[in-house]
Design a protein around this motif. Structure first.
Motif, PDB file in Angstrom:
ATOM      1  N   GLY A  50      71.058 106.149 -27.887  1.00 49.03           N
ATOM      2  CA  GLY A  50      71.434 107.674 -28.274  1.00 49.03           C
ATOM      3  C   GLY A  50      72.661 108.314 -28.214  1.00 49.03           C
ATOM      4  O   GLY A  50      72.601 109.176 -28.911  1.00 49.03           O
ATOM      5  N   THR A  51      73.985 107.714 -28.082  1.00 44.45           N
ATOM      6  CA  THR A  51      74.928 107.568 -27.833  1.00 44.45           C
ATOM      7  C   THR A  51      75.743 106.892 -28.349  1.00 44.45           C
ATOM      8  O   THR A  51      75.577 105.842 -27.557  1.00 44.45           O
ATOM      9  CB  THR A  51      75.708 108.048 -26.120  1.00 44.45           C
ATOM     10  N   ILE A  52      76.571 107.187 -29.306  1.00 42.07           N
ATOM     11  CA  ILE A  52      77.040 106.399 -29.439  1.00 42.07           C
ATOM     12  C   ILE A  52      78.765 106.414 -30.345  1.00 42.07           C
ATOM     13  O   ILE A  52      78.542 107.733 -30.283  1.00 42.07           O
ATOM     14  CB  ILE A  52      77.031 105.364 -31.780  1.00 42.07           C
ATOM     15  N   PRO A  53      79.713 105.954 -29.555  1.00 45.86           N
ATOM     16  CA  PRO A  53      81.228 105.945 -30.322  1.00 45.86           C
ATOM     17  C   PRO A  53      81.436 106.151 -31.982  1.00 45.86           C
ATOM     18  O   PRO A  53      80.387 105.843 -32.397  1.00 45.86           O
ATOM     19  CB  PRO A  53      81.854 104.716 -29.912  1.00 45.86           C
ATOM     20  N   VAL A  54      82.051 106.746 -31.928  1.00 48.68           N
ATOM     21  CA  VAL A  54      82.112 107.543 -33.868  1.00 48.68           C
ATOM     22  C   VAL A  54      84.066 106.983 -34.355  1.00 48.68           C
ATOM     23  O   VAL A  54      84.508 107.553 -33.170  1.00 48.68           O
ATOM     24  CB  VAL A  54      81.683 108.843 -34.233  1.00 48.68           C
ATOM     25  N   PHE A  55      83.960 106.775 -35.853  1.00 46.88           N
ATOM     26  CA  PHE A  55      85.201 106.265 -36.444  1.00 46.88           C
ATOM     27  C   PHE A  55      84.962 107.154 -37.331  1.00 46.88           C
ATOM     28  O   PHE A  55      84.565 106.938 -38.168  1.00 46.88           O
ATOM     29  CB  PHE A  55      85.104 104.857 -36.798  1.00 46.88           C
ATOM     30  N   PRO A  56      85.963 107.983 -37.494  1.00 45.80           N
ATOM     31  CA  PRO A  56      86.185 109.436 -38.044  1.00 45.80           C
ATOM     32  C   PRO A  56      87.146 108.913 -39.145  1.00 45.80           C
ATOM     33  O   PRO A  56      88.099 108.609 -39.226  1.00 45.80           O
ATOM     34  CB  PRO A  56      86.961 111.051 -38.119  1.00 45.80           C
ATOM     35  N   LEU A  57      86.708 108.675 -40.675  1.00 43.88           N
ATOM     36  CA  LEU A  57      87.333 108.669 -41.645  1.00 43.88           C
ATOM     37  C   LEU A  57      87.285 108.526 -43.008  1.00 43.88           C
ATOM     38  O   LEU A  57      86.726 108.942 -43.304  1.00 43.88           O
ATOM     39  CB  LEU A  57      87.840 106.591 -41.742  1.00 43.88           C
ATOM     40  N   LYS A 114      91.782 115.965 -33.938  1.00 42.68           N
ATOM     41  CA  LYS A 114      90.926 116.090 -33.833  1.00 42.68           C
ATOM     42  C   LYS A 114      90.092 117.365 -34.790  1.00 42.68           C
ATOM     43  O   LYS A 114      89.018 118.250 -33.812  1.00 42.68           O
ATOM     44  CB  LYS A 114      90.572 116.543 -32.386  1.00 42.68           C
ATOM     45  N   PRO A 115      89.404 116.153 -35.944  1.00 38.67           N
ATOM     46  CA  PRO A 115      89.058 117.183 -37.086  1.00 38.67           C
ATOM     47  C   PRO A 115      87.810 117.202 -36.794  1.00 38.67           C
ATOM     48  O   PRO A 115      86.585 116.240 -36.317  1.00 38.67           O
ATOM     49  CB  PRO A 115      89.376 116.512 -38.289  1.00 38.67           C
ATOM     50  N   ALA A 116      86.818 118.067 -37.421  1.00 34.64           N
ATOM     51  CA  ALA A 116      85.337 118.386 -37.462  1.00 34.64           C
ATOM     52  C   ALA A 116      85.060 117.194 -37.976  1.00 34.64           C
ATOM     53  O   ALA A 116      85.233 116.987 -39.139  1.00 34.64           O
ATOM     54  CB  ALA A 116      85.318 120.391 -37.963  1.00 34.64           C
ATOM     55  N   LEU A 117      83.609 117.245 -37.721  1.00 34.38           N
ATOM     56  CA  LEU A 117      82.958 115.843 -38.379  1.00 34.38           C
ATOM     57  C   LEU A 117      81.913 116.246 -38.925  1.00 34.38           C
ATOM     58  O   LEU A 117      81.073 117.634 -39.316  1.00 34.38           O
ATOM     59  CB  LEU A 117      82.241 114.949 -36.903  1.00 34.38           C
ATOM     60  N   SER A 118      81.516 115.368 -40.185  1.00 37.85           N
ATOM     61  CA  SER A 118      80.208 116.134 -40.741  1.00 37.85           C
ATOM     62  C   SER A 118      78.973 115.814 -40.164  1.00 37.85           C
ATOM     63  O   SER A 118      79.124 115.369 -39.236  1.00 37.85           O
ATOM     64  CB  SER A 118      80.273 114.786 -42.076  1.00 37.85           C
ATOM     65  N   GLN A 119      77.983 116.143 -40.733  1.00 34.15           N
ATOM     66  CA  GLN A 119      76.704 116.257 -40.142  1.00 34.15           C
ATOM     67  C   GLN A 119      76.383 115.118 -40.213  1.00 34.15           C
ATOM     68  O   GLN A 119      75.699 115.062 -39.409  1.00 34.15           O
ATOM     69  CB  GLN A 119      76.412 117.819 -40.733  1.00 34.15           C
ATOM     70  N   VAL A 120      76.269 114.289 -40.714  1.00 37.51           N
ATOM     71  CA  VAL A 120      75.749 112.934 -40.968  1.00 37.51           C
ATOM     72  C   VAL A 120      76.965 112.163 -41.445  1.00 37.51           C
ATOM     73  O   VAL A 120      77.544 111.905 -42.682  1.00 37.51           O
ATOM     74  CB  VAL A 120      74.909 113.046 -42.611  1.00 37.51           C
ATOM     75  N   GLU A 177      74.616 116.000 -31.255  1.00 38.43           N
ATOM     76  CA  GLU A 177      76.312 116.833 -30.143  1.00 38.43           C
ATOM     77  C   GLU A 177      76.925 116.001 -30.533  1.00 38.43           C
ATOM     78  O   GLU A 177      76.883 114.702 -30.359  1.00 38.43           O
ATOM     79  CB  GLU A 177      75.897 117.844 -29.837  1.00 38.43           C
ATOM     80  N   GLU A 178      78.637 116.302 -29.928  1.00 39.62           N
ATOM     81  CA  GLU A 178      79.527 115.787 -30.100  1.00 39.62           C
ATOM     82  C   GLU A 178      79.816 115.823 -28.258  1.00 39.62           C
ATOM     83  O   GLU A 178      79.390 116.930 -27.694  1.00 39.62           O
ATOM     84  CB  GLU A 178      80.401 115.928 -30.134  1.00 39.62           C
ATOM     85  N   VAL A 227      79.369 110.592 -30.207  1.00 40.66           N
ATOM     86  CA  VAL A 227      78.276 111.733 -30.740  1.00 40.66           C
ATOM     87  C   VAL A 227      76.543 111.844 -29.916  1.00 40.66           C
ATOM     88  O   VAL A 227      76.539 110.361 -28.777  1.00 40.66           O
ATOM     89  CB  VAL A 227      78.188 112.506 -31.698  1.00 40.66           C
ATOM     90  N   ARG A 228      75.845 112.015 -29.648  1.00 40.74           N
ATOM     91  CA  ARG A 228      75.207 111.730 -29.524  1.00 40.74           C
ATOM     92  C   ARG A 228      73.684 111.875 -31.001  1.00 40.74           C
ATOM     93  O   ARG A 228      74.143 112.509 -31.234  1.00 40.74           O
ATOM     94  CB  ARG A 228      73.776 113.192 -28.548  1.00 40.74           C
ATOM     95  N   ALA A 229      73.645 110.901 -31.412  1.00 44.03           N
ATOM     96  CA  ALA A 229      73.222 110.625 -32.024  1.00 44.03           C
ATOM     97  C   ALA A 229      71.571 110.661 -32.715  1.00 44.03           C
ATOM     98  O   ALA A 229      70.878 109.759 -32.050  1.00 44.03           O
ATOM     99  CB  ALA A 229      73.634 109.203 -33.112  1.00 44.03           C
ATOM    100  N   ASP A 230      70.802 111.590 -33.261  1.00 43.36           N
ATOM    101  CA  ASP A 230      69.581 111.363 -34.182  1.00 43.36           C
ATOM    102  C   ASP A 230      69.460 110.778 -35.322  1.00 43.36           C
ATOM    103  O   ASP A 230      69.844 111.713 -36.472  1.00 43.36           O
ATOM    104  CB  ASP A 230      69.195 113.041 -34.827  1.00 43.36           C
TER     105      ASP A 230
END
Length: 217
Positions: free
Chosen positions: A13-20, A68-74, A105-106, A116-119
């Motif tokens: 349900g919770t995963i680390p994210v790599f924004p690129l 810390k830029p905003a993240l896309s929703q998907v 949610e982040e 983030v909490r991933a759906d």
């Protein structure tokens, strides 16, 4: 990969994210990454000792404007399936795409990397391979030839002709230098047919733009 994850309940349900920005991972696609920033080295270490899942996601605003830029929703979650440490301390890893997710949610994590909490529910069908019975291979190959010719690039056409449909579409979507918004459109496609249609349209539009008359401003 599909044998490991039978349903979304098998995913954390919770995963680390790599924004690129401009980087795309799709289900069953393979994404090599060169990791060197300390926060992401820490993320890989944590992932190796945990569930081995990282979410790839694009920022929705320019990264140079904020730390810390905003993240896309998907985004798309991938399993760390290859790992090598270089002599200079970099990690050379490969992620294999599993399933797309919406950012529910982040989290206010105390780690240097973001979580983030991933759906995964809206994309549960990603866990099954795409049907390719209506795959327009000839049109796609025609569009790809024009696209590469305009850029003086070459391809291994034997591999292109023989590649499974999903493998080919994933590779082209991930490797072609489309704009970030175009990459996001490919990621967020409603289904397999829509992703193929978007990919063909992007290739054809790029070729048409490149062949347009030269102008002097």
């Amino acid at each position: 990969m599909s044998g490991r994850y039978h349903g979304i309940d098998d995913l954390p349900g919770t995963i680390p994210v790599f924004p690129l920005t401009g980087v795309l991972l799709l289900p069953r696609g393979q994404l090599p990454l060169n990791v060197f920033e300390p926060r992401y080295l820490t993320m890989v270490d944590a992932t190796l000792s945990g569930g081995r899942i990282i979410g790839m996601i694009q920022p929705s605003e320019p990264e140079e404007k904020t730390l810390k830029p905003a993240l896309s929703q998907v985004g798309c979650a991938g399993r760390l399936t290859s790992y090598r440490e270089a002599e200079d301390g970099r990690y050379l890893i490969t992620l294999t795409g599993i399933c797309r997710f919406k950012v529910a949610e982040e989290l206010a994590a105390d780690t240097p990397f973001r979580q983030v909490r991933a759906d995964f529910a809206p994309f549960a069908s990603d866990l099954a391979a795409s049907e390719d019975s209506d795959f327009p291979r000839d049109r796609l190959i025609g569009a790809l030839k024009a696209y590469l010719t305009r850029r003086d690039l070459k391809a291994d056409w034997q591999s292109v002709m023989s590649a499974p449909a999903e493998t080919l579409v994933n590779a082209l979507s991930m490797l072609c230098p489309f704009e970030p918004a175009e990459k996001q459109a490919l990621l967020e496609a409603r289904d397999w047919g829509e992703r193929v249609a978007i990919l063909v349209a992007l290739l054809e539009m790029a070729s048409a733009a490149a062949s347009g008359p030269a102008t002097i401003n």
